[in-house]
Structure formats: C-alpha cells, structure tokens
Design an enzyme around this catalytic site. Sequence first.
Site, mmCIF file in Angstrom:
data_model
loop_
_atom_site.group_PDB
_atom_site.id
_atom_site.type_symbol
_atom_site.label_atom_id
_atom_site.label_comp_id
_atom_site.label_asym_id
_atom_site.label_seq_id
_atom_site.Cartn_x
_atom_site.Cartn_y
_atom_site.Cartn_z
ATOM 1 N N ASP A 14 -6.499 7.557 16.258
ATOM 2 C CA ASP A 14 -5.164 6.988 16.100
ATOM 3 C C ASP A 14 -4.702 6.430 17.445
ATOM 4 O OD1 ASP A 14 -2.635 7.572 13.857
ATOM 5 O OD2 ASP A 14 -2.121 6.875 15.878
ATOM 6 N N HIS A 26 -9.913 -1.589 0.203
ATOM 7 C CA HIS A 26 -8.461 -1.441 0.309
ATOM 8 C C HIS A 26 -7.912 -0.646 -0.879
ATOM 9 C CE1 HIS A 26 -4.394 -2.362 1.673
ATOM 10 N NE2 HIS A 26 -4.093 -2.458 0.388
ATOM 11 N N ASN A 39 0.271 10.700 4.379
ATOM 12 C CA ASN A 39 1.633 10.249 4.116
ATOM 13 C C ASN A 39 1.568 9.257 2.962
ATOM 14 O OD1 ASN A 39 2.569 11.741 6.322
ATOM 15 N ND2 ASN A 39 2.195 10.060 7.739
ATOM 16 N N GLY A 86 6.659 8.745 4.572
ATOM 17 C CA GLY A 86 6.560 8.176 5.917
ATOM 18 C C GLY A 86 5.332 7.307 6.122
ATOM 19 N N HIS A 109 -2.558 1.334 3.497
ATOM 20 C CA HIS A 109 -4.006 1.457 3.232
ATOM 21 C C HIS A 109 -4.291 2.947 3.369
ATOM 22 C CE1 HIS A 109 -8.299 -0.293 3.875
ATOM 23 N NE2 HIS A 109 -8.433 1.038 3.832
ATOM 24 N N HIS A 140 -5.050 6.491 4.208
ATOM 25 C CA HIS A 140 -5.665 7.098 5.391
ATOM 26 C C HIS A 140 -5.272 8.556 5.479
ATOM 27 C CE1 HIS A 140 -1.806 5.275 6.499
ATOM 28 N NE2 HIS A 140 -1.660 6.239 7.393
HETATM 29 P P1 AMP Z 1 1.209 6.412 8.523
HETATM 30 O O1 AMP Z 1 2.600 6.573 9.044
HETATM 31 O O2 AMP Z 1 0.716 7.625 7.792
HETATM 32 O O3 AMP Z 1 1.048 5.145 7.721
HETATM 33 O O4 AMP Z 1 0.286 6.325 9.788
HETATM 34 C C1 AMP Z 1 -0.157 5.141 10.350
HETATM 35 C C2 AMP Z 1 -0.873 5.514 11.617
HETATM 36 O O5 AMP Z 1 -1.658 4.413 12.035
HETATM 37 C C3 AMP Z 1 0.048 5.872 12.779
HETATM 38 O O6 AMP Z 1 -0.242 7.191 13.229
HETATM 39 C C4 AMP Z 1 -0.277 4.816 13.838
HETATM 40 O O7 AMP Z 1 -0.234 5.326 15.141
HETATM 41 C C5 AMP Z 1 -1.672 4.391 13.424
HETATM 42 N N1 AMP Z 1 -2.083 3.050 13.801
HETATM 43 C C6 AMP Z 1 -1.416 1.893 13.579
HETATM 44 N N2 AMP Z 1 -2.121 0.849 14.026
HETATM 45 C C7 AMP Z 1 -3.274 1.360 14.550
HETATM 46 C C8 AMP Z 1 -4.414 0.779 15.181
HETATM 47 N N3 AMP Z 1 -4.538 -0.542 15.369
HETATM 48 N N4 AMP Z 1 -5.404 1.598 15.602
HETATM 49 C C9 AMP Z 1 -5.297 2.938 15.433
HETATM 50 N N5 AMP Z 1 -4.260 3.537 14.838
HETATM 51 C C10 AMP Z 1 -3.248 2.762 14.412
#
Ligand code: AMP
Length: 118
Positions: A28, A44, A82, A88, A93, A95
């Site tokens: 992250d 996706h 999330n 949140g 996508h 994860h």
């Molecule tokens: P969520 O709030 O569950 O959608 O988490 C999205 C996560 O993606 C957050 O913890 C961000 O810090 C992370 N994130 C966003 N863009 C990137 C990126 N380019 N590379 C790595 N992590 C990312």
Amino acid sequence: MCIFCKIVDGEIPANKVLENEEFLAFHDINPIAPIHILIIPKVHVENFQSVSPELMAKMTPFIQQVAAELCLDKSGYRLVVNNGKDGGQEVPHLHFHLLGGARLKWTHLTEDETHKNL
Ligand code: AMP
C-alpha cells in the site's frame, strides 16, 4: 480504467510482493501498519459484495501464500476489506488489506454508537 487495473496493466508502478496469473499483491502506498499489503484479483471486480464464490475460492489460498511469504502466518495478521461507502472503500476494485508486523489495535471505528441499518 480504475487505478488498480492500471497497476495490473503496468501503466502505474507498484511495489509488488507476489503475483500469479489471476492475483497480485503489492505494498500500500500509504501504509497504516508496518506491513500493509493490498491483494487484488487481476480481473476487475467492483467490491467484495459482488465477487463470485469461484474467484474467492482461488483468492483465499493466494492470500494465505502472501501472508506466509511475509512470515505473518506465525506472528498473525489482520485481513480487512472495505466494501462500499460506509465501509470506506475508496478504490472501486476488490482488494484485501493484509496488515501486520506489529500488535494491532482494535477499537471503535465510528464517532458514535449509531447502527443506522439495523
Ligand atoms: P480502500 O479505502 O479500502 O479503497 O483502500 C484503498 C487503498 O489503496 C488505500 O489504503 C490507499 O493508500 C491505497 N492506494 C491507492 N493508490 C495506490 C497506489 N497507486 N499504490 C498502492 N496503494 C494505493
């Protein structure tokens, strides 16, 4: 195309931990624990609520493999997904957040005790 699809396609760089044909794990960009890995399907899928049981059945051992590669299988870890607005979710996508490397706090996540959907 969503930001995680761009990472899968190599358009945006990522600090990769492990990948196979169907899944990818990478660090992250804004870690909230000493180890903070994102684990995604390469295809996706919008969110956890819409993932098929067939894909999850394959994703589960991949997540376990990532945890083992990082030596978190013995020390322990937290797996967070999330889902949607109240959950949140910022990136649309699917994860999983794999969090570890320290004893993690467990605390209330809202300002009040309201359970509006119950
Ligand atoms: P969520 O709030 O569950 O959608 O988490 C999205 C996560 O993606 C957050 O913890 C961000 O810090 C992370 N994130 C966003 N863009 C990137 C990126 N380019 N590379 C790595 N992590 C990312």
